[in-house]
Design a protein around this motif. Structure first.
Motif, PDB file in Angstrom:
ATOM      1  N   GLY A  79       0.789  -1.222   0.000  1.00  0.00           N
ATOM      2  CA  GLY A  79       0.000   0.000   0.000  1.00  0.00           C
ATOM      3  C   GLY A  79       0.821   1.272   0.000  1.00  0.00           C
ATOM      4  N   TRP A  80       2.105   1.185  -0.324  1.00  0.00           N
ATOM      5  CA  TRP A  80       2.934   2.385  -0.319  1.00  0.00           C
ATOM      6  C   TRP A  80       2.675   3.286  -1.512  1.00  0.00           C
ATOM      7  CZ3 TRP A  80       5.268   3.826   3.859  1.00  0.00           C
ATOM      8  CH2 TRP A  80       5.749   2.881   4.766  1.00  0.00           C
ATOM      9  N   GLY A  81       2.148   2.663  -2.587  1.00  0.00           N
ATOM     10  CA  GLY A  81       2.002   3.445  -3.813  1.00  0.00           C
ATOM     11  C   GLY A  81       3.148   3.115  -4.741  1.00  0.00           C
ATOM     12  N   PHE A  82       3.482   4.060  -5.600  1.00  0.00           N
ATOM     13  CA  PHE A  82       4.537   3.786  -6.572  1.00  0.00           C
ATOM     14  C   PHE A  82       5.562   4.896  -6.504  1.00  0.00           C
ATOM     15  CE2 PHE A  82       6.218   4.160 -10.989  1.00  0.00           C
ATOM     16  CZ  PHE A  82       6.877   2.958 -11.016  1.00  0.00           C
TER      17      PHE A  82
ATOM     18  N   PRO B  46     -11.667  12.823  -1.293  1.00  0.00           N
ATOM     19  CA  PRO B  46     -12.531  12.385  -2.399  1.00  0.00           C
ATOM     20  C   PRO B  46     -11.995  11.139  -3.106  1.00  0.00           C
ATOM     21  CG  PRO B  46     -12.114  14.735  -2.540  1.00  0.00           C
ATOM     22  CD  PRO B  46     -11.253  14.223  -1.446  1.00  0.00           C
ATOM     23  N   LEU B  47     -10.679  11.054  -3.260  1.00  0.00           N
ATOM     24  CA  LEU B  47     -10.096   9.869  -3.895  1.00  0.00           C
ATOM     25  C   LEU B  47     -10.355   8.631  -3.043  1.00  0.00           C
ATOM     26  CD1 LEU B  47      -6.634  10.980  -5.302  1.00  0.00           C
ATOM     27  CD2 LEU B  47      -8.623  10.215  -6.573  1.00  0.00           C
ATOM     28  N   PHE B  48     -10.267   8.815  -1.728  1.00  0.00           N
ATOM     29  CA  PHE B  48     -10.540   7.706  -0.815  1.00  0.00           C
ATOM     30  C   PHE B  48     -11.978   7.231  -0.998  1.00  0.00           C
ATOM     31  CE2 PHE B  48     -12.229   6.352   3.347  1.00  0.00           C
ATOM     32  CZ  PHE B  48     -11.460   5.224   3.531  1.00  0.00           C
ATOM     33  N   ALA B  49     -12.917   8.178  -1.080  1.00  0.00           N
ATOM     34  CA  ALA B  49     -14.326   7.821  -1.268  1.00  0.00           C
ATOM     35  C   ALA B  49     -14.509   7.070  -2.585  1.00  0.00           C
ATOM     36  CB  ALA B  49     -15.183   9.082  -1.255  1.00  0.00           C
ATOM     37  N   ILE B  72      -3.035  -5.632   6.598  1.00  0.00           N
ATOM     38  CA  ILE B  72      -2.896  -4.251   6.149  1.00  0.00           C
ATOM     39  C   ILE B  72      -3.142  -3.280   7.294  1.00  0.00           C
ATOM     40  CG2 ILE B  72      -3.950  -2.487   4.673  1.00  0.00           C
ATOM     41  CD1 ILE B  72      -4.134  -4.769   2.569  1.00  0.00           C
ATOM     42  N   PHE B  73      -4.134  -3.580   8.121  1.00  0.00           N
ATOM     43  CA  PHE B  73      -4.399  -2.695   9.251  1.00  0.00           C
ATOM     44  C   PHE B  73      -3.237  -2.681  10.230  1.00  0.00           C
ATOM     45  CE2 PHE B  73      -9.157  -2.956   8.406  1.00  0.00           C
ATOM     46  CZ  PHE B  73      -9.151  -1.724   7.779  1.00  0.00           C
ATOM     47  N   VAL B  74      -2.663  -3.865  10.480  1.00  0.00           N
ATOM     48  CA  VAL B  74      -1.499  -3.909  11.367  1.00  0.00           C
ATOM     49  C   VAL B  74      -0.390  -3.046  10.784  1.00  0.00           C
ATOM     50  CG1 VAL B  74       0.341  -5.382  12.255  1.00  0.00           C
ATOM     51  CG2 VAL B  74      -2.019  -6.159  12.358  1.00  0.00           C
ATOM     52  N   LEU B  75      -0.139  -3.234   9.479  1.00  0.00           N
ATOM     53  CA  LEU B  75       0.936  -2.478   8.836  1.00  0.00           C
ATOM     54  C   LEU B  75       0.653  -0.978   8.851  1.00  0.00           C
ATOM     55  CD1 LEU B  75       3.487  -2.379   7.018  1.00  0.00           C
ATOM     56  CD2 LEU B  75       1.954  -2.560   5.074  1.00  0.00           C
ATOM     57  N   VAL B  76      -0.543  -0.619   8.378  1.00  0.00           N
ATOM     58  CA  VAL B  76      -0.846   0.791   8.195  1.00  0.00           C
ATOM     59  C   VAL B  76      -0.948   1.530   9.525  1.00  0.00           C
ATOM     60  CG1 VAL B  76      -2.618   2.398   7.405  1.00  0.00           C
ATOM     61  CG2 VAL B  76      -1.884   0.535   5.933  1.00  0.00           C
ATOM     62  N   PHE B  77      -1.692   0.951  10.489  1.00  0.00           N
ATOM     63  CA  PHE B  77      -1.903   1.677  11.733  1.00  0.00           C
ATOM     64  C   PHE B  77      -0.743   1.527  12.704  1.00  0.00           C
ATOM     65  CE2 PHE B  77      -6.263   1.411  10.216  1.00  0.00           C
ATOM     66  CZ  PHE B  77      -6.636   2.740  10.364  1.00  0.00           C
ATOM     67  N   MET B  78      -0.317   0.289  12.910  1.00  0.00           N
ATOM     68  CA  MET B  78       0.691   0.066  13.934  1.00  0.00           C
ATOM     69  C   MET B  78       2.079   0.502  13.472  1.00  0.00           C
ATOM     70  SD  MET B  78      -1.215  -0.988  16.224  1.00  0.00           S
ATOM     71  CE  MET B  78       0.049  -1.260  17.456  1.00  0.00           C
ATOM     72  N   MET B 126      -2.554   5.741   2.162  1.00  0.00           N
ATOM     73  CA  MET B 126      -2.154   4.358   1.883  1.00  0.00           C
ATOM     74  C   MET B 126      -3.370   3.482   1.644  1.00  0.00           C
ATOM     75  SD  MET B 126       1.086   3.480   4.288  1.00  0.00           S
ATOM     76  CE  MET B 126       1.522   1.912   3.545  1.00  0.00           C
ATOM     77  N   ILE B 127      -4.412   3.666   2.486  1.00  0.00           N
ATOM     78  CA  ILE B 127      -5.593   2.821   2.317  1.00  0.00           C
ATOM     79  C   ILE B 127      -6.281   3.118   0.987  1.00  0.00           C
ATOM     80  CG2 ILE B 127      -7.871   2.265   3.292  1.00  0.00           C
ATOM     81  CD1 ILE B 127      -6.657   2.447   6.016  1.00  0.00           C
ATOM     82  N   THR B 128      -6.222   4.366   0.538  1.00  0.00           N
ATOM     83  CA  THR B 128      -6.800   4.713  -0.764  1.00  0.00           C
ATOM     84  C   THR B 128      -6.182   3.870  -1.878  1.00  0.00           C
ATOM     85  OG1 THR B 128      -7.133   6.977  -0.014  1.00  0.00           O
ATOM     86  CG2 THR B 128      -7.165   6.613  -2.388  1.00  0.00           C
ATOM     87  N   MET B 129      -4.858   3.736  -1.839  1.00  0.00           N
ATOM     88  CA  MET B 129      -4.191   2.967  -2.898  1.00  0.00           C
ATOM     89  C   MET B 129      -4.389   1.463  -2.696  1.00  0.00           C
ATOM     90  SD  MET B 129      -0.769   5.200  -3.632  1.00  0.00           S
ATOM     91  CE  MET B 129      -0.388   5.836  -2.034  1.00  0.00           C
TER      92      MET B 129
END
Lengths: 182, 287
Positions: A79-82, B46-49, B72-78, B126-129
Motif C-alpha cells: 500500500g505504499w504506492g509507486f 474524495p479519492l478515498f471515497a 494491512i491494518f497492522v501495517l498501516v496503523f501500527m 495508503m488505504i486509498t491505494m
C-alpha cells in the motif's frame, strides 16, 4: 563483460526475472512484519540479498527486472504506492550486480564470492545514489538530507545485508546446482 | 506447485471492465497521487471515497479478504501510522522542517500537531491505494494477466515476465509461510533477539535459503517447459487477446483515470494545491 551472453534476454531471463521479482516482492512485504535488526535509522532489508544474488546468478537483465518489478509489486501490495525512482534504483542495484554474472564460474570459490560481493556493494551504491538524489527532485529535499538522511542509511543497511547473506545464498546455490547437474 | 489467488468470476461492474482499463486506472490514480506528491486532505478524501466505492462495487466476500485486511491494518496503523506519528518521516519534508506546536511527549520524542495530521493523512492515503490494489487478484482472471500487458503494447517477453511474476507472487508467499512454520516446528526462534547485527541477519538464513533455492529449482522446470514449447522463437499467439475489447464503460473509466492523472499534476504544479498543510480546524482542536 559486455559479451552477448551477458545481455541476452531469452527464456531464462524471462523466467528468472519473474521469479526474482516475485521473491523480492514477497520478501519486502514480509519484512514489514518480521522483526528486523535496526541500528539508529539504518534498517536491514534481507530481501536485498536475494536481489543481488539473482543478479549475480542470472545476469543484469534478471537483476534489473527483479529489482524494478519486485520493488513495484512489494510497494503496491503493502500500500505504499509507486515511487518510480526507488523502483529504478532497486533495478539498478540488481543490474550492476548482474554485470559480474559472466565471471562467476564456481559459486563456492572464495575468489568468485568476493567478486560477487564487491559488485553487489557497487550495485547498492549506484542504486541508492540514484534513488536518494532523484528524491531531491520528487520530494524537494536538500542535498544534505538526500545524502545523510536517505543515501547513507540505505547504503549501509543494504551493503551489510549483501556482505552477510549473499555468500550464504551462493554456497547454498552451489549445492543445489551440483545436485541437479546444471 | 503454483498457487493461484482466490479469483472467482462474478458478474459485477468491475469484472465486466476490460482488464487493461483496470490496470491503467490503478496506475493513473497511483501516479496522480505519488508523482506530484499530493498530501492535501481535500484531494485525498474524495479519492478515498472513490476507491472505497470501487472496492465495494467489486463485491468481494469479506471472508476471502479478512486476513489480508488484518495484515494491512497492522501495517498501516501500527507500523506506518505510529512511525509517522513519532518520526514524521516517510512523507514531505515540511512535516519535520516546519515548526509546529508540541502536543505531547513520548519517550523523549516530541509529537507535534504536524506529525499527528501527517500520520492521519498517511494512513488514509495508503488505504486509498490499497483499496484499488486488493481487488485485482480477487477479481481478475489469472489467465488474462499476460494478455492484458501484451495488448497494452509490451513485447511478448516482457508480457510473459509480468504474467509469471504475478502468478509466482502468491506461490512464494505461501512457500514463505510454510517455511516459517516448519522451521518454527523444528525449534527455530525468530523472535529471540540475541547477538550482534551480523549474527541476527545470519539467523534469517533458515527462512530465506529454502524459499530461494526451491524457487531456482522451480525456475529450471518452467524454463524447460517453455523451451519445449519453443518460447521466444516466433511471435507468440495470445488466444485470449480477442476477448479484450474496450466497451462504453471502459472509455468512461479511462477518461476518469486520465482526468485524475492530469488533475494531480495541474492541481500541484498549475494551481499550487496539494502540498502538505495542516488545516486550521485541526490546529484549533489542540489550542
Amino acid at each position: 563483460m559486455n559479451n552477448s551472453s551477458t545481455w541476452e534476454f531469452g527464456t531464462r531471463q524471462v523466467v528468472y526475472g519473474a521469479i526474482g521479482a516475485a521473491l523480492y516482492g514477497v520478501l519486502s512485504w514480509a519484512s514489514n512484519f518480521v522483526p528486523l535488526p535496526a541500528a539508529g535509522n539504518v534498517t536491514f532489508r534481507p530481501a536485498v540479498a536475494v536481489l543481488i544474488f539473482f543478479g549475480v546468478a542470472y545476469g543484469p537483465w534478471v537483476g534489473f527486472l527483479a529489482g524494478f518489478i519486485g520493488n513495484t509489486l512489494g510497494d503496491a501490495i503493502s500500500g505504499w504506492g509507486f515511487f518510480w525512482n526507488w523502483s529504478v534504483g532497486n533495478g539498478l542495484m540488481g543490474l550492476v550486480a548482474g554485470l559480474v554474472a559472466a565471471q562467476i564460474k564456481d559459486f563456492r570459490a572464495q575468489g568468485d564470492i568476493v567478486k560477487a560481493v564487491i559488485y553487489g556493494i557497487v550495485g547498492v551504491a549506484v542504486g541508492m545514489l540514484f534513488a536518494s538524489f532523484t528524491e531531491m527532485i520528487t520530494s524537494g529535499i536538500d542535498f544534505n538530507t538526500a545524502l545523510v538522511g536517505y543515501f547513507v542509511p540505505a547504503f549501509i543497511g543494504n551493503a551489510v545485508v549483501t556482505v552477510i547473506l549473499v555468500p550464504i545464498l551462493m554456497i547454498a546455490f552451489a549445492a543445489v546446482a551440483s545436485r541437479r547437474g546444471r | 506447485m503454483l498457487v493461484t489467488w482466490k479469483y472467482r468470476p462474478r458478474n459485477t461492474f468491475i469484472q465486466r471492465l476490460d482488464p487493461r482499463t483496470r490496470l491503467l486506472f490503478f496506475f493513473c490514480v497511483i501516479f496522480g497521487l505519488t508523482l506530484p506528491d499530493i498530501w492535501d486532505y481535500r484531494v485525498i478524501l474524495p479519492l478515498f471515497a472513490m476507491s472505497l466505492t470501487l472496492y465495494l462495487l467489486a463485491r468481494i466476500e469479506w471472508k476471502d479478504v479478512k486476513r489480508v485486511w488484518l495484515f494491512i491494518f497492522v501495517l498501516v496503523f501500527m507500523i506506518v501510522g505510529l512511525n509517522a506519528l513519532l518520526s514524521g518521516r516517510g512523507g514531505p519534508a515540511s512535516v519535520t522542517n516546519t515548526a509546529s506546536p508540541v502536543v505531547f511527549e513520548v519517550l523523549g520524542i516530541d509529537v507535534t500537531i504536524a506529525k499527528i495530521w501527517f500520520a492521519l493523512t498517511q494512513v488514509v492515503r495508503m488505504i486509498t491505494m490499497t483499496l484499488l490494489a486488493i481487488p485485482i487478484p480477487y477479481t481478475m482472471d489469472p489467465n488474462i494477466y499476460g494478455t492484458a500487458f501484451r495488448k497494452l503494447g509490451s513485447s511478448d517477453k516482457v508480457s510473459f515476465t509480468m504474467d509469471l511474476a504475478f502468478r509466482f507472487l502468491p506461490t512464494f508467499a505461501r512457500d514463505f509461510t510454510i517455511t516459517m512454520d516448519s522451521q518454527r516446528a523444528r525449534g527455530y526462534e525468530l523472535e529471540k533477539v540475541k547477538g550482534g547485527i551480523a549474527s541476527r541477519l545470519r539467523k534469517l538464513a533458515p527462512l530465506i535459503i529454502p524459499v530461494v533455492m526451491q524457487s531456482t529449482v522451480t525456475g529450471e522446470e518452467v524454463i524447460d517447459a517453455m523451451d519445449l514449447r519453443a518460447f521466444g522463437t516466433n511471435p507468440r499467439t495470445w488466444i485470449k487477446a480477442d476477448d479484450l475489447r474496450y466497451k462504453f464503460a471502459d472509455y468512461i473509466m479511462l477518461g476518469l483515470a486520465l482526468i485524475l492523472l492530469v488533475g494531480g499534476f495541474v492541481l500541484r504544479f498549475g494551481l499550487g494545491i496539494g502540498e502538505f498543510f495542516i488545516p486550521d480546524f485541526f490546529t484549533n482542536l489542540f489550542l
